[in-house]
Design a protein around this motif. Structure first.
Motif, PDB file in Angstrom:
ATOM      1  N   GLY A  15       0.830  -1.202   0.000  1.00 32.15           N
ATOM      2  CA  GLY A  15       0.000   0.000   0.000  1.00 32.15           C
ATOM      3  C   GLY A  15       0.861   1.246   0.000  1.00 32.15           C
ATOM      4  O   GLY A  15       2.083   1.161   0.007  1.00 32.15           O
ATOM      5  N   ILE A  16       0.188   2.296  -0.022  1.00 32.01           N
ATOM      6  CA  ILE A  16      -1.180   2.689   0.280  1.00 32.01           C
ATOM      7  C   ILE A  16      -2.038   2.423  -0.968  1.00 32.01           C
ATOM      8  O   ILE A  16      -1.759   2.944  -2.040  1.00 32.01           O
ATOM      9  N   HIS A  17      -3.092   1.625  -0.788  1.00 34.71           N
ATOM     10  CA  HIS A  17      -4.009   1.281  -1.870  1.00 34.71           C
ATOM     11  C   HIS A  17      -5.383   1.857  -1.576  1.00 34.71           C
ATOM     12  O   HIS A  17      -5.780   1.965  -0.421  1.00 34.71           O
ATOM     13  N   TYR A  18      -6.093   2.199  -2.633  1.00 36.61           N
ATOM     14  CA  TYR A  18      -7.487   2.620  -2.507  1.00 36.61           C
ATOM     15  C   TYR A  18      -8.179   2.427  -3.847  1.00 36.61           C
ATOM     16  O   TYR A  18      -7.535   2.209  -4.868  1.00 36.61           O
ATOM     17  N   THR A  19      -9.499   2.487  -3.801  1.00 36.81           N
ATOM     18  CA  THR A  19     -10.313   2.368  -5.001  1.00 36.81           C
ATOM     19  C   THR A  19     -11.036   3.690  -5.194  1.00 36.81           C
ATOM     20  O   THR A  19     -11.590   4.235  -4.233  1.00 36.81           O
ATOM     21  N   ALA A  38       1.700 -10.678  12.675  1.00 38.65           N
ATOM     22  CA  ALA A  38       1.383  -9.309  13.097  1.00 38.65           C
ATOM     23  C   ALA A  38       1.610  -8.328  11.952  1.00 38.65           C
ATOM     24  O   ALA A  38       2.557  -8.464  11.176  1.00 38.65           O
ATOM     25  N   PHE A  39       0.738  -7.339  11.893  1.00 33.94           N
ATOM     26  CA  PHE A  39       0.823  -6.249  10.919  1.00 33.94           C
ATOM     27  C   PHE A  39       0.562  -4.925  11.605  1.00 33.94           C
ATOM     28  O   PHE A  39      -0.250  -4.861  12.538  1.00 33.94           O
ATOM     29  N   LEU A  40       1.191  -3.874  11.116  1.00 32.23           N
ATOM     30  CA  LEU A  40       0.729  -2.528  11.424  1.00 32.23           C
ATOM     31  C   LEU A  40      -0.215  -2.174  10.289  1.00 32.23           C
ATOM     32  O   LEU A  40       0.179  -2.190   9.115  1.00 32.23           O
ATOM     33  N   ASP A  41      -1.469  -1.890  10.615  1.00 30.59           N
ATOM     34  CA  ASP A  41      -2.486  -1.532   9.637  1.00 30.59           C
ATOM     35  C   ASP A  41      -2.645  -0.020   9.670  1.00 30.59           C
ATOM     36  O   ASP A  41      -2.865   0.559  10.745  1.00 30.59           O
ATOM     37  N   VAL A  42      -2.502   0.625   8.526  1.00 24.38           N
ATOM     38  CA  VAL A  42      -2.580   2.090   8.437  1.00 24.38           C
ATOM     39  C   VAL A  42      -3.739   2.486   7.537  1.00 24.38           C
ATOM     40  O   VAL A  42      -3.887   1.962   6.428  1.00 24.38           O
ATOM     41  N   VAL A  43      -4.554   3.421   8.036  1.00 28.42           N
ATOM     42  CA  VAL A  43      -5.708   3.955   7.315  1.00 28.42           C
ATOM     43  C   VAL A  43      -5.430   5.430   7.040  1.00 28.42           C
ATOM     44  O   VAL A  43      -5.001   6.164   7.933  1.00 28.42           O
ATOM     45  N   VAL A  44      -5.677   5.884   5.790  1.00 28.40           N
ATOM     46  CA  VAL A  44      -5.449   7.278   5.404  1.00 28.40           C
ATOM     47  C   VAL A  44      -6.737   7.830   4.805  1.00 28.40           C
ATOM     48  O   VAL A  44      -7.341   7.213   3.931  1.00 28.40           O
ATOM     49  N   ASP A  45      -7.147   9.017   5.263  1.00 35.64           N
ATOM     50  CA  ASP A  45      -8.343   9.659   4.717  1.00 35.64           C
ATOM     51  C   ASP A  45      -7.994  10.312   3.382  1.00 35.64           C
ATOM     52  O   ASP A  45      -7.214  11.258   3.323  1.00 35.64           O
ATOM     53  N   LEU A  46      -8.580   9.796   2.310  1.00 31.64           N
ATOM     54  CA  LEU A  46      -8.331  10.305   0.953  1.00 31.64           C
ATOM     55  C   LEU A  46      -9.591  10.895   0.335  1.00 31.64           C
ATOM     56  O   LEU A  46      -9.682  11.050  -0.881  1.00 31.64           O
ATOM     57  N   ARG A  47     -10.559  11.252   1.183  1.00 29.94           N
ATOM     58  CA  ARG A  47     -11.829  11.792   0.688  1.00 29.94           C
ATOM     59  C   ARG A  47     -11.720  13.311   0.557  1.00 29.94           C
ATOM     60  O   ARG A  47     -11.648  14.018   1.562  1.00 29.94           O
ATOM     61  N   PRO A  48     -11.681  13.827  -0.682  1.00 33.69           N
ATOM     62  CA  PRO A  48     -11.613  15.276  -0.865  1.00 33.69           C
ATOM     63  C   PRO A  48     -12.761  15.960  -0.130  1.00 33.69           C
ATOM     64  O   PRO A  48     -13.891  15.486  -0.139  1.00 33.69           O
ATOM     65  N   GLY A  49     -12.449  17.062   0.531  1.00 27.38           N
ATOM     66  CA  GLY A  49     -13.467  17.803   1.272  1.00 27.38           C
ATOM     67  C   GLY A  49     -13.677  17.312   2.693  1.00 27.38           C
ATOM     68  O   GLY A  49     -14.361  17.964   3.475  1.00 27.38           O
ATOM     69  N   SER A  50     -13.099  16.174   3.037  1.00 25.57           N
ATOM     70  CA  SER A  50     -13.230  15.667   4.395  1.00 25.57           C
ATOM     71  C   SER A  50     -12.424  16.539   5.350  1.00 25.57           C
ATOM     72  O   SER A  50     -11.304  16.941   5.026  1.00 25.57           O
ATOM     73  N   PRO A  51     -12.944  16.842   6.537  1.00 23.10           N
ATOM     74  CA  PRO A  51     -12.170  17.642   7.492  1.00 23.10           C
ATOM     75  C   PRO A  51     -10.903  16.931   7.974  1.00 23.10           C
ATOM     76  O   PRO A  51     -10.005  17.579   8.506  1.00 23.10           O
ATOM     77  N   THR A  52     -10.816  15.624   7.754  1.00 30.70           N
ATOM     78  CA  THR A  52      -9.614  14.879   8.155  1.00 30.70           C
ATOM     79  C   THR A  52      -8.822  14.393   6.936  1.00 30.70           C
ATOM     80  O   THR A  52      -8.021  13.473   7.052  1.00 30.70           O
ATOM     81  N   LEU A  85     -12.619  -0.307   6.997  1.00 31.19           N
ATOM     82  CA  LEU A  85     -12.359   0.944   6.279  1.00 31.19           C
ATOM     83  C   LEU A  85     -13.516   1.217   5.347  1.00 31.19           C
ATOM     84  O   LEU A  85     -13.847   0.381   4.515  1.00 31.19           O
ATOM     85  N   SER A  86     -14.102   2.400   5.465  1.00 26.60           N
ATOM     86  CA  SER A  86     -15.166   2.819   4.556  1.00 26.60           C
ATOM     87  C   SER A  86     -14.592   3.175   3.193  1.00 26.60           C
ATOM     88  O   SER A  86     -13.379   3.396   3.045  1.00 26.60           O
ATOM     89  N   GLU A  87     -15.470   3.285   2.225  1.00 24.26           N
ATOM     90  CA  GLU A  87     -15.103   3.717   0.886  1.00 24.26           C
ATOM     91  C   GLU A  87     -14.415   5.079   0.971  1.00 24.26           C
ATOM     92  O   GLU A  87     -14.804   5.927   1.759  1.00 24.26           O
ATOM     93  N   GLY A  88     -13.395   5.281   0.131  1.00 26.92           N
ATOM     94  CA  GLY A  88     -12.692   6.560   0.085  1.00 26.92           C
ATOM     95  C   GLY A  88     -11.471   6.628   0.983  1.00 26.92           C
ATOM     96  O   GLY A  88     -10.752   7.620   0.976  1.00 26.92           O
ATOM     97  N   LEU A  89     -11.207   5.590   1.757  1.00 28.42           N
ATOM     98  CA  LEU A  89     -10.034   5.579   2.628  1.00 28.42           C
ATOM     99  C   LEU A  89      -8.928   4.756   1.993  1.00 28.42           C
ATOM    100  O   LEU A  89      -9.175   3.742   1.345  1.00 28.42           O
ATOM    101  N   GLY A  90      -7.692   5.208   2.187  1.00 25.68           N
ATOM    102  CA  GLY A  90      -6.532   4.459   1.726  1.00 25.68           C
ATOM    103  C   GLY A  90      -6.096   3.465   2.783  1.00 25.68           C
ATOM    104  O   GLY A  90      -6.391   3.635   3.969  1.00 25.68           O
ATOM    105  N   HIS A  91      -5.353   2.448   2.360  1.00 21.98           N
ATOM    106  CA  HIS A  91      -4.994   1.375   3.274  1.00 21.98           C
ATOM    107  C   HIS A  91      -3.604   0.834   2.958  1.00 21.98           C
ATOM    108  O   HIS A  91      -3.233   0.672   1.799  1.00 21.98           O
ATOM    109  N   ALA A  92      -2.841   0.579   4.022  1.00 27.56           N
ATOM    110  CA  ALA A  92      -1.530  -0.060   3.885  1.00 27.56           C
ATOM    111  C   ALA A  92      -1.312  -0.979   5.073  1.00 27.56           C
ATOM    112  O   ALA A  92      -1.839  -0.730   6.167  1.00 27.56           O
ATOM    113  N   ILE A  93      -0.551  -2.037   4.847  1.00 26.87           N
ATOM    114  CA  ILE A  93      -0.159  -2.923   5.942  1.00 26.87           C
ATOM    115  C   ILE A  93       1.332  -3.192   5.856  1.00 26.87           C
ATOM    116  O   ILE A  93       1.892  -3.323   4.768  1.00 26.87           O
ATOM    117  N   LEU A  94       1.961  -3.256   7.024  1.00 22.27           N
ATOM    118  CA  LEU A  94       3.378  -3.598   7.135  1.00 22.27           C
ATOM    119  C   LEU A  94       3.473  -4.860   7.969  1.00 22.27           C
ATOM    120  O   LEU A  94       3.028  -4.885   9.126  1.00 22.27           O
TER     121      LEU A  94
END
Length: 182
Positions: free
Chosen positions: A60-64, A80-94, A113-122
């Motif tokens: 990652g970071i992967h998203y659709t 074990a993984f570190l799971d990382v979520v990234v907000d990639l939704r334009p206009g989102s306050p985060t 993870l909801s639609e519009g969020l990016g995702h990566a795992i280590l």
């Protein structure tokens, strides 16, 4: 089952109750009624993926692209993984904010993870195994990637694995060539 929203709205960590006895451990890792009560939405399953990784593998970071977007329910079944979520939704306050959760075969947490969020795992140890429950089937024309090491995101990737051994990051050529967040 405990479900709490992460610092990135639309992402939740699910901590199941574990039942242990001399036979082993039983975990109820997903229950639709509890999930819907906590998140306010159903989860419709269309594809299941499983990935096994060596220590240091970073996916990652992967998203659709959203729409249609792809929601994911991610569980570590071994290692074990570190799971990382990234907000990639334009206009989102985060927008651009990230949060992370340790997923392992001890606590048996999952991340939704909801639609519009990016995702990566280590992967933090060899043979770590993760399953993804996906809301839509893989659609290569909508699949996108971002550079997991982009300084603008500032993701704090661990430098050592679960056993304390230094990690050497390993990414696919596609992930290594991914564009920056900006």
């Amino acid at each position: 089952m405990e479900i709490r929203e992460l610092a990135v709205p639309g992402a939740w960590v699910v901590t199941p109750r574990r039942f242990q006895d001399e036979r082993g451990t039983f975990v109820e890792s997903f229950k639709a009624s509890e999930f819907e009560k906590a998140t306010g939405r159903p989860f419709e399953l269309h594809q299941v993926n499983c990935s096994v990784s060596a220590a240091g593998v970073l996916r990652g970071i992967h998203y659709t692209e959203d729409p249609p977007g792809q929601a994911k329910y991610v569980t570590c079944v071994r290692g074990a993984f570190l799971d990382v979520v990234v907000d990639l939704r334009p206009g989102s306050p985060t927008y651009g904010r990230w949060d992370s959760v340790l997923l392992d075969d001890v606590d048996r947490r999952s991340v939704f993870l909801s639609e519009g969020l990016g995702h990566a795992i280590l992967s933090l140890e060899d043979e770590s195994t993760v399953t993804y429950l996906c809301s839509i089937e893989y659609t290569p024309e909508s699949d996108r990637d971002l550079d997991a090491f982009d300084p603008r995101l500032g993701i704090e990737w661990p430098k050592v694995g679960r056993d304390g051994t230094p990690l050497t990051y390993l990414r696919s050529p596609k992930d290594a060539a991914a564009p920056p967040f900006s």
